[in-house]
Structure formats: C-alpha cells, structure tokens
Design an enzyme around this catalytic site. Structure first.
Site, mmCIF file in Angstrom:
data_model
loop_
_atom_site.group_PDB
_atom_site.id
_atom_site.type_symbol
_atom_site.label_atom_id
_atom_site.label_comp_id
_atom_site.label_asym_id
_atom_site.label_seq_id
_atom_site.Cartn_x
_atom_site.Cartn_y
_atom_site.Cartn_z
ATOM 1 N N TYR A 485 1.511 18.456 15.064
ATOM 2 C CA TYR A 485 2.882 18.072 14.711
ATOM 3 C C TYR A 485 3.025 17.953 13.196
ATOM 4 O O TYR A 485 3.722 18.706 12.570
ATOM 5 C CB TYR A 485 3.258 16.766 15.407
ATOM 6 N N ASP A 648 20.919 20.538 23.212
ATOM 7 C CA ASP A 648 20.126 19.873 22.176
ATOM 8 C C ASP A 648 21.058 19.337 21.094
ATOM 9 O O ASP A 648 21.793 20.103 20.463
ATOM 10 C CB ASP A 648 19.127 20.860 21.569
ATOM 11 N N HIS A 687 16.822 18.135 23.669
ATOM 12 C CA HIS A 687 15.637 18.273 22.825
ATOM 13 C C HIS A 687 14.348 17.991 23.600
ATOM 14 O O HIS A 687 13.261 18.330 23.144
ATOM 15 C CB HIS A 687 15.755 17.325 21.633
#
Length: 714
Positions: A485, A648, A687
């Site tokens: 990430y 999203d 999301h």
C-alpha cells in the site's frame, strides 16, 4: 395485387433475416477490446505540454462514455467467463468468504455491543448482550434492508449507559450514511434522522439528552462539488427538529478540514480533533455548556505540522501526538488550562509506535505496533509501564473496547493463520480469555509465516511478510502474489485473508511488503513516502519483487501483483516502471491520472499526501511517476485487470477507464487475448466498504481465475 403481396412478403422476410443476423452479431463475443475514440486535449503545465486523448471519458454520464463501459464489460466477460476452473474457484471461494467476522464489543452500562457476520450473510450485524455472558440479540441487521445485500452498516455509537445507539447505513457502497437512533431495550427506532452523515463522529452526553455529531452539507446548500467537503460539527437535542440543530464548529474554516468529536466521562468537556491531511491536525477543547452557548472552543495546539488527538478523563486532557516524537508520545494537561506551556509528558516515545490509549479499571490501556505487529500494554495513570498483555503470535489487534469504569478490556486479534478472535482481559487478574471466535475451514498449521527485511534502491531496509505452505521449494517457479500500500500513514499488518487461502492451497506464495508511506515505523516512515518522496514507495515495492526473484521464491513469469486505491496507484507505477518484472496485475479502484486526480469527488483531501499539479514544484514530482502519462506506445506490459465500481465516492472510476482505453490502444499486448488488458466495472458498489459477500465472491472469482490462468496455477 398478388405481386404486391409477394413483394411485401419478400421484404418482410429480408427484414427478418437482417434482424436475426444483426441480433446474432450483437450477441457474438467481441473480437477485441473496444476502440475508444481519440479526442486529444492538451494542457500546459508550467511550460510542459501534456496530451490527454481520453478526456471525454471523464464525463461518466454521457451516452458515449456509458456505451464504452458497456463494451468494456462485454469484452472482459468474453475473456473471463470461459476460463478453466471458474466453477471450482467459485465453489471454494464461496466456502472461504463465508467464514464469518467478529469485532471487539463496546461497553455501554450493562450492555455489550458488537458486530458479527455469520457464514452466508452479506453484511455484518450489530448485536447486543445484556451482561458479558448474556444472550445475543440483534439490534441492526442490514441484510434485511436490501435483498441483494447492498445496504451496509457503516458505523455506530452507544450512549454511556447503553440506552440508545446511533448508527449509519448507506446504499451500494456510496458511504453517504443516514444517521438513525434506536432504543436498546426495545429495538424501537426513534423518529430522529440525519442525512449525509458520512463516517460520522458522534459523542453522546451522559444523560443521553442529545449528542454532538459531524455531517456534510446537503446538495444545493453549497456550491456544486463542495457538498463532498465542509464537514462540520453540530449538536442534536433528542426529539428536536434536525433542521434546527446548532452548528458548533467548522464555519469559516478550510473546507477540507475533517473534525472528530469526543466527550469526557462526566459529560463536562468536549474535545474536537481536526485532521488537515495526514501530517497535521489541530486540537480544541471546550466545556459542553460553553459550546452549547456558542462560545468558540479553545485551541490547544499551536499550528505546528504534527498530529494530535485527545480526550478528557477526570478533568485532565490526554494528548497523543507525534510532536517531536515520530513514534508518538502522550502529554497530560488540565482541561481548564490547556496552554502548551502547561503540558507534561506522561508517556514518552519508545521504539514501538504508539497507536492510541484508552482507560479501564483506573489504568491506561495502550496499543503499540512494532515491526508491523501489534503489542498491548497496561500503564498506570501516571504513565508508568506495569505489564504487557500477551498475544497469540505475530499479528494485529484490529479492534478493541473498554470503559473508564470497567475492569475489563476486549481486543480482537487476527493474523495470517489465526482467524478473528475476541479476547476479554481482566485488569485485576491480568488474564485473558476467549470471548468470541470465528470458525474457519482451513488448516492453518499447514502454513508458515516469515518476516524478512530486504534493501530498497537507496539501501533502506524494508520489512515483508511471506506466507506459504510448509515445505516450499525455492526453485524460482512458485506462483507468487505480492501486495502493498505505502501511503496515508496506514500500516499493512498481518491479517486473516480468506481469499488468499485459495491461492496458498494451490501452492501459491503470498507476500506483503511494508512500504514507506505507511505508519509501520512512525511519522518519519510516512513522510519518507509522500509528496516529493513518493518514488520511494515504488522503489520499495519493485525491490520486494526483485527480492522474491533473487531468493528463488518465484520468477517474473510467475509473479503477480495486486493493490487497491492508493495501492492501485502503486500498481500503476510498478507496471509502467518495471513491466518486465511482473506477469499479471490486479489494479483496483486506482488513482492513475495524478495530474488531474484532485478534480474529482473527495480527492482534494489527498493533496497534502500527494501534492497537486497546480503547483510547479509538486507538478514536477507527480509528472515523473503519474502512471497515465507513462504508458509507452508499443511496449509489452503484463496482463492487467483494472477494477472500478460505479458508486465509488472516493476514487473516481475515470482513472481506470482512461488507463484501460490508453493501454488497450498503445500497448503491444493491448488487444491480446493471451495477455489481455481488461476493465472490470462493478455495478451497485463503491470503493470497497460495505461490499456484500455475494459481490465479493463474484469479484474474487474473476480475480483468482485471471491470476490462476496467467500464472499457470492448476
């Protein structure tokens, strides 16, 4: 007359033939990806001209854009649906994702509130127990609110005595919560309803006469686009008209401010922590009486570029901060006189990163992270360490619950090989016991977990977890999935990943790299991977792939990568900078056109993390790595599946749509059916938060089928 009839019949027969022919052609599988039209738009960034061929796709509501999405879906399905073993993958994935979830309970008087999802349920359910070992009772079951499971429980808060619970629900993953209130004893819904309470922070007064809360403006009340910002603090008196709720905090401030509220155990003090990006926050405190009279809260912090959070307990304000302490420390000050000169350090910085504190049984309960793994400690109210709470293995405490007047602490733990388990810790006896546990149909003893440290491009040592079946041969042929990430001060720590077991059961290696930009080693680690240092994150990730190849876990022909959101940006950078290192890429809900990201949805909130192309120096950083601007015509790329969702409200789907169009047109393998570039668009999803298990199974079936196919997993 007869001739006319014959002529009409012939025409009708021809039209019928033509109709059937066209229908058959329409239903035929696409022969290749859709050819998106090219309409160049040139922008001038401080003298650098940048061409965008697919700007028109940014209008997702246009008929052309919607037709493009439909064609992409048809092409993607034509590639994924015939893949071998899809049925077997779907079956096993259904079993794995039906492994439930459970979180640590929060205590409200004699009540214990917690969320749990049993196998087969799409969404977690909010339960309550009366007494620590009482019977469970359902309070909020979002599974009954939509047949397809697309209504999610976003958040919830109880009153101090547990009489009432506020909670938020949203639809189709849009996270735009509606706040409601129910009475715990009866389950009765109160009429009070508050819209646009996204990720709400709620602080009830102890007498449950009302609560402070955060919400966003209604559409039409602010300029278009500003309804995604301007999060303000209000006060709602129970039973009053919501439209008359008093504005407490936020007017006239930066629209990107993100305030959160907390109230002291005696109901006297209100504290407000205001996030301003991921490196700076401000802390305010006020007596509740003054706040309700309209007196502005007192600013406790002095504008330095550090993070602060705080809560008041027994009249003392406890401040957790990384001010001149990148791994955080705690100060204490009288709430009535909180000037910076009066702060006293209570808990100094240590080698581990302090993640937060709470109070229970006259003690301080502190959670730390060391080498990306959790630690729990008990300290005195004077900040003196007393003892550690032992944890089962290297892993993560992912939720906890305590109460200042209770002598018990609950914490939920999991790891790569340990399913979610909730423990109850007795402060007086220093003993933990299992309070709730998820049953998992996996034999975790078949797998081993390693933590390694490898050098990045600049020599920085980066930790990485590697998980696989015992007895793995290091011959360079193992199918390997690498993820990471690297951003927003978020740690990537050991977690029980259900779908990953499908991969490892078939001989796959799973690797999780703890990249700079995260929180694993405090604020210095975070800042080393943000703004002008963002390339460090990509270098760390590429070095992780090189390490796995060098140590013969795998080879470029057997290495896949996966990431979402900021991790989707990571995938875009990795595949454009080192396309030779990876065989397949899953790039989910990504940021990819970094020159324009700030123009969509809530993305202005992320400018403090990335910078903005509107500023010359920041443009120079961003332009060097922005994936959309670094696709090389004629270059060979890995097989890629871009994934986005039409609801999203965080990262706009335009990133995945534009990147797919560009790469399908310009990559050497853009039209390849053996090494394809695909775009998957999920309807009625956002999301990722609140995505029903049924959709997770369908999505996972596509992902794992794609990876099994590309890496030759049988």
């Amino acid at each position: 007359m007869a001739g006319e009839v014959r002529f009409v019949l012939v025409v009708l027969s021809f039209l019928l033939f033509l109709s059937l022919h066209l229908s058959a052609a329409d239903s035929a599988a696409p022969t290749g990806p859709p050819k998106a039209k090219v309409e160049p738009v040139t922008d001038d960034y401080f003298g650098t001209k940048v061409v965008d061929n697919y700007r028109w796709l940014e209008n997702g509501d246009s008929p052309e854009s919607q037709e493009y999405a439909r064609q992409q879906l048809a092409y993607t399905r034509s590639i994924l649906d015939p893949l071998p073993s899809r049925d077997a993958i779907h079956q096993r994935l259904s079993e794995l994702l039906n492994i439930g979830t459970v979180n640590a309970p929060q205590i409200g008087g004699e009540y214990y509130f917690y969320t749990k999802r049993d196998g087969g349920q799409n969404q977690p359910v909010l339960y309550v127990r009366k007494g620590v070992h009482g019977e469970d009772r359902i309070l909020v079951d979002p599974n009954t609110l939509a047949a397809d499971g697309t209504v999610a429980l976003d958040w919830w808060y109880s009153t101090d005595d547990g009489k009432y619970v506020t909670y938020g629900t949203s639809h189709s993953g849009d996270e735009i919560s509606t706040l409601r209130i129910l009475e715990t004893a009866t389950g009765k819904l109160l009429p009070d309803t508050i819209e646009r309470a996204r990720a709400a922070s709620v602080a009830w007064r102890p007498d449950h006469s009302g609560f402070f809360y955060t919400k966003y403006p209604n559409r039409g009340d602010v300029a278009e686009g500003q309804e995604n910002y301007n999060r303000h603090v209000f006060y709602h008196k129970l039973g009053d008209d919501v439209s008359k709720d008093k504005l407490i905090f936020g007017a006239g401030r930066d629209p990107q401010d993100w305030p959160n509220v907390d109230i002291s155990e005696d109901g006297r003090w209100l504290s407000i922590a205001v996030e301003q990006g991921w490196t700076k926050s401000e802390l305010f405190v006020a007596s509740v009486a003054d706040a309700l009279q309209g007196t502005s809260p007192v600013k406790v912090t002095d504008g330095k570029n550090f993070l602060y959070s705080g809560s008041v307990y027994k009249g003392q304000l406890y401040i957790t901060t990384n001010e001149d302490a990148p791994r955080y420390r705690v100060f204490r000050v009288d709430a009535a006189n909180p000037a910076r000169a009066n702060w006293k350090e209570l808990i100094p910085q240590t080698e581990a990163v302090l993640q937060g504190i709470a109070f229970a049984g006259g003690k301080i309960f502190a959670q730390y992270e060391h080498d990306a793994s959790s630690e729990l400690k008990i300290l005195s109210l004077d900040g003196k360490p007393e003892r550690n709470i032992p944890l089962p293995t290297i892993g993560t405490v992912f939720s906890s619950g305590s109460k200042y007047d209770s002598h018990e602490i609950f914490y939920a733990f999991h790891s790569f090989t340990v399913p979610p388990t909730v423990y109850r810790y007795d402060v007086d006896t220093n003993k933990s016991e299992v309070w709730a546990q998820v049953k998992a149909d996996v034999n975790s003893s078949d797998y081993e977990v390693k933590q390694v440290f490898y050098p990045s491009k600049d020599g920085t040592k980066i930790p990485m977890f590697i998980v696989h079946k015992k007895g793995l041969k290091l011959d360079g042929t193992n199918p390997t999935l690498l993820t990471g990430y690297g951003g927003f001060n978020i740690s990537e720590t050991p977690a029980f990943s259900r779908g990953t077991y499908l991969w490892m059961e078939h001989g796959g290696v799973y690797a999780l790299a703890n990249l700079r930009g995260g929180a694993e080693y405090g604020e210095d680690w975070h800042r080393a991977g943000m703004l002008g240092n963002k390339q460090n994150v990509f270098d760390d990730f590429i070095a992780a792939g090189e390490y796995l190849v060098r140590e013969k876990y795998t080879s470029p022909a057997h290495l896949a990568i996966q990431g979402g959101s900021n991790g989707g940006l990571l995938m875009g950078a990795a595949l454009t900078q080192r396309p030779d290192l990876f065989k397949a890429v899953i790039c989910a809900v990504p940021l990819l056109d970094m020159l324009r990201f700030q123009n969509f949805l809530i993305a202005k909130l992320w400018v403090p993390e990335y910078g903005s192309s509107e500023h010359k120096e920041q443009f120079d950083w961003i332009y060097k790595y922005s994936p959309y601007q670094h696709v090389k015509p004629g270059a060979e790329y890995p097989a890629i599946m871009f994934m986005t969702a039409d609801s999203d409200t965080r990262v706009s789907p335009i990133h995945a749509k534009k990147m797919a169009a560009l790469m399908q047109a310009q990559a050497a393998n853009g039209a390849s059916k053996e090494r394809p570039i695909l775009l998957r668009i999920e309807p009625k999803a956002g999301h990722g938060a609140g995505k029903p298990v049924a959709k997770q199974i369908e999505e996972g079936t596509d992902v794992w089928s794609f990876l099994f196919w590309q890496l030759g997993v049988k």
